[in-house]
Write an enzyme that holds these catalytic residues in place. Sequence first.
Site, PDB file in Angstrom:
ATOM      1  N   GLU A 121       0.851  -1.189   0.000  1.00 36.82           N
ATOM      2  CA  GLU A 121       0.000   0.000   0.000  1.00 36.82           C
ATOM      3  C   GLU A 121       0.886   1.238   0.000  1.00 36.82           C
ATOM      4  O   GLU A 121       1.774   1.364   0.862  1.00 36.82           O
ATOM      5  CB  GLU A 121      -0.886  -0.016   1.260  1.00 36.82           C
ATOM      6  N   GLU A 141      -3.807  -6.737   3.195  1.00 36.52           N
ATOM      7  CA  GLU A 141      -2.560  -7.290   3.749  1.00 36.52           C
ATOM      8  C   GLU A 141      -2.404  -8.781   3.488  1.00 36.52           C
ATOM      9  O   GLU A 141      -1.313  -9.263   3.160  1.00 36.52           O
ATOM     10  CB  GLU A 141      -2.484  -7.024   5.257  1.00 36.52           C
ATOM     11  N   GLN A 151       1.995  -1.996   5.872  1.00 41.20           N
ATOM     12  CA  GLN A 151       2.228  -0.587   6.202  1.00 41.20           C
ATOM     13  C   GLN A 151       2.590  -0.361   7.672  1.00 41.20           C
ATOM     14  O   GLN A 151       3.491   0.414   7.968  1.00 41.20           O
ATOM     15  CB  GLN A 151       1.004   0.234   5.804  1.00 41.20           C
ATOM     16  N   ASP A 161       0.956  -3.305  13.217  1.00 35.73           N
ATOM     17  CA  ASP A 161      -0.363  -3.638  13.781  1.00 35.73           C
ATOM     18  C   ASP A 161      -1.250  -4.367  12.768  1.00 35.73           C
ATOM     19  O   ASP A 161      -2.126  -5.129  13.140  1.00 35.73           O
ATOM     20  CB  ASP A 161      -1.069  -2.363  14.232  1.00 35.73           C
ATOM     21  N   TYR A 162      -1.020  -4.114  11.466  1.00 34.20           N
ATOM     22  CA  TYR A 162      -1.883  -4.722  10.443  1.00 34.20           C
ATOM     23  C   TYR A 162      -1.343  -6.046   9.918  1.00 34.20           C
ATOM     24  O   TYR A 162      -1.936  -6.661   9.045  1.00 34.20           O
ATOM     25  CB  TYR A 162      -2.132  -3.713   9.307  1.00 34.20           C
ATOM     26  N   HIS A 202      -1.209   1.986  16.071  1.00 32.69           N
ATOM     27  CA  HIS A 202       0.020   2.417  15.404  1.00 32.69           C
ATOM     28  C   HIS A 202       1.224   2.375  16.328  1.00 32.69           C
ATOM     29  O   HIS A 202       2.190   3.072  16.110  1.00 32.69           O
ATOM     30  CB  HIS A 202      -0.130   3.834  14.831  1.00 32.69           C
TER      31      HIS A 202
END
Length: 803
Positions: free
Chosen positions: A495, A526, A548, A551-552, A593
């Site tokens: 991304e 993701e 990115q 956390d993701y 984040h």
Amino acid sequence: MAGKIQDQVQQASSSQRNEVLEDFRWAVTSRHASLMGRKEVFMGKAKFGIFGDGKELAQVAMARAFQKGDFRAGYYRDQTFMMALGELTVQQYFAQLYAHTNVDADPASAGRLMNGHFATRSLNEDGTWKALTTQYNSAADISPTAAQMPKLLGLAFASKLFRNNKQLKDLTDFSIHGNEVAWGTIGNASTSEGMFFESLNAAGVLQVPMVVAVWDDGFGISVPKEYHTTKGSISEALLGLQRTESEKGFEILRVKGWDYEALVQAFATAGRLAREEHVPVLLHVEEMTQPQGHSTSGSHERYKTKERLQWEKDWDCILKFREYIISSGLATADHLDEVEAAAKAEVKLQKEAAWNEFNGEIKAELEQALDLIRTTAEKSSRKISLLQLADDLKKTINPIRKDVVSTVRKSLFLLRVEGDEVKQELENWYSQLQEKNQDRYNSHLYSQTEFSVARCKQIPAQVTEDSPLVDGREILQAFFDYTLEHNPRFFAFGEDVGKIGDVNQAFAGLQAKHGEWRVMDTSIRECTIIGQGIGAALRGLRPMAEIQYLDYLLYGIQLLSDDLATLTYRTKGGQKAPLIVRTRGHRLEGVWHSGSPMGMILSSLRGMIVCVPRNMTQAAGMYATLLQSDEPALVIECLNGYRLKEQLPQNIGEFTVPMGIPEVLREGEDLTVVTYGSMCRIVLDAAVELAQVGISLEVIDVQTLLPFDTQGIIGQSIQKTNRVLFADEDVPGGGTAFMMQQVLDHQGVYAYLDAAPQTIAAQAHRPAYSTDGDYFSKPSVEDVIEKVYQIMHESNPKKFPAL
Ligand SMILES: Cc1ncc(C[n+]2csc(CCOP(=O)(O)OP(=O)(O)O)c2C)c(N)n1
């Protein structure tokens, strides 16, 4: 002349007839393998069975359209396809059912996976690639339904790259002009999974040569399709994906699973469209059956109506195939009976050969163990007990390795009181057996070849006084620029990676410089970003997939854990996917984040390298090492480090940082703090302040968590300081617990410790927003100071009075 043409017509029709009869032979061979496989389970010779009966006809049709260089990513019903391709013998099929640990016996998994997990071998024994374009390829299956889909996307995407990136045109072992199709199979119920939808959407966007065949037998175990799919039909539900004259999209085809001619035509059309035009195709194969039910775990009479069961008999694809062959005059019923009888006899022979080989190895070990225990018993004071153990082993029905090894271990335990002259022979034999079993059951979690990270060349960074001070992100930018220039197989995607060069700009300007096929944007997905990377890496490319924010990563963690991290292990070195997952984490702001879920990562990604660089220079060196190796890796950069100044090394792109070698950042005498990532700076700041009160900290950056301190550097430090604190930003019991376990279990430091080893971590919850949220949730300089001081106070309360 007329006679010649007639001959040609006759020849054509006779070769067509032969093809049809060959397909019939494979269909009935596979069916009898399924029928006999189920019996083997019920006889106790195998633990579980899941079979491809009812799906045979579509698979012989798919095999007809599949070409060398193509890849399959499918699921447990595809035995007929693999057999018809010549990539699975019936003997190998049964060897996997029995869990034969020999690679030659079960080339897909060497007994590591239950039956119905198919794979071809992409690698030579030394880890080098085979010429994938000269063989049929199947990516290694995994059990979670639909998890084959994200990597299918990547397998197809690789063709797109090979066709469009001219720098790759000479890699003809991997692709010929991107002509390879990635063929996926999935059960109708599994299309309910998010991974399926995400993969299809991405394939439509990317326009990749991907054919997805849905085997629709109306059920997912006991649950009928009305409960699974909108409108009860996946092709109906997905009509919006259908391409039109003016808009790109999917070609959607529907065909009945018992209609041979239509199946052959549909797969040929799908293959042609995908191969020539790079159009993705959804091929919905309806009206399939499941003659023996879902698996050996239960009977389908429990949930299918009488009418449905009767329908499945009447519309069995092999029955319909017979009717078709007879009515088209291609063969008589008697001839088909003969073909089927011969196929059945052949299946029986190969099944027995598989059993004899599997069982023969175990029997031989069992006999050796019995001999040795009995001869040892004659010399031992524990004779009666040992002979009893041997007798019990002898009586075991269908003995397995566990029975042999467990008896030997019990014997050795009894023999603990005896001298070497009594037990040496048994001990030696057992230690050789342990080595063999280690190889059979525990090897290949990490690369065992010359491409392992452990064997990469070490080249130090060259930094002089004159080296310019730049932002951390510019160090990475210089590294990526160099790598894009020098390594055509390398490409980066994710991304916001393309046009703007990622959200922190480490790729800024590099798409413009190196092109859209090297540095590219993706949609927000993701899981399939990971899958796209796995698939491309399986085809010899060197992808860097960007997530990115750390956390993701959770959206992709299942795939990383189930697929990528297990790949080399579950194929016993037969496949590799050296994907680098790049992400950034630790400190920033707020609940999503500032994550640092290292415990989760460490527990779920054994089989991958996990790098936690403290700055961008270290990160660049780690990437260089990883690109030399063939191991998959996760690299977590420090979110707050892109604008910090670092000196740009002269040999950027070439210097490497070794894996598993901690670095001592500050030498000290009183206490060792073991940490990594963004915490390095916090601990170093604390060390400066603690020095002022007479406490000397040794600060160690572990650099990589997997592998972890392979040279015992932390242990050596503890021998000097006699105290240790493990620090990170994960929840308590996460990354710090892992580090402590590694040091206590593997570095023998217990005797050197003057104080209890301790940990300091973040709060158990995620941090509240803003700088104050960070301060009250993550370990601060003051937290570290107070924790260290407390340990010193307990050792010497006089010198360090209580706070
Ligand atoms: C993620 C996941 N959930 C559940 C299961 C257990 N399971 C195995 S097969 C299956 C049904 C799959 O049905 P379908 O996709 O229609 O394929 P079929 O077996 O009918 O060919 C389920 C629920 C699994 N393997 N993976």
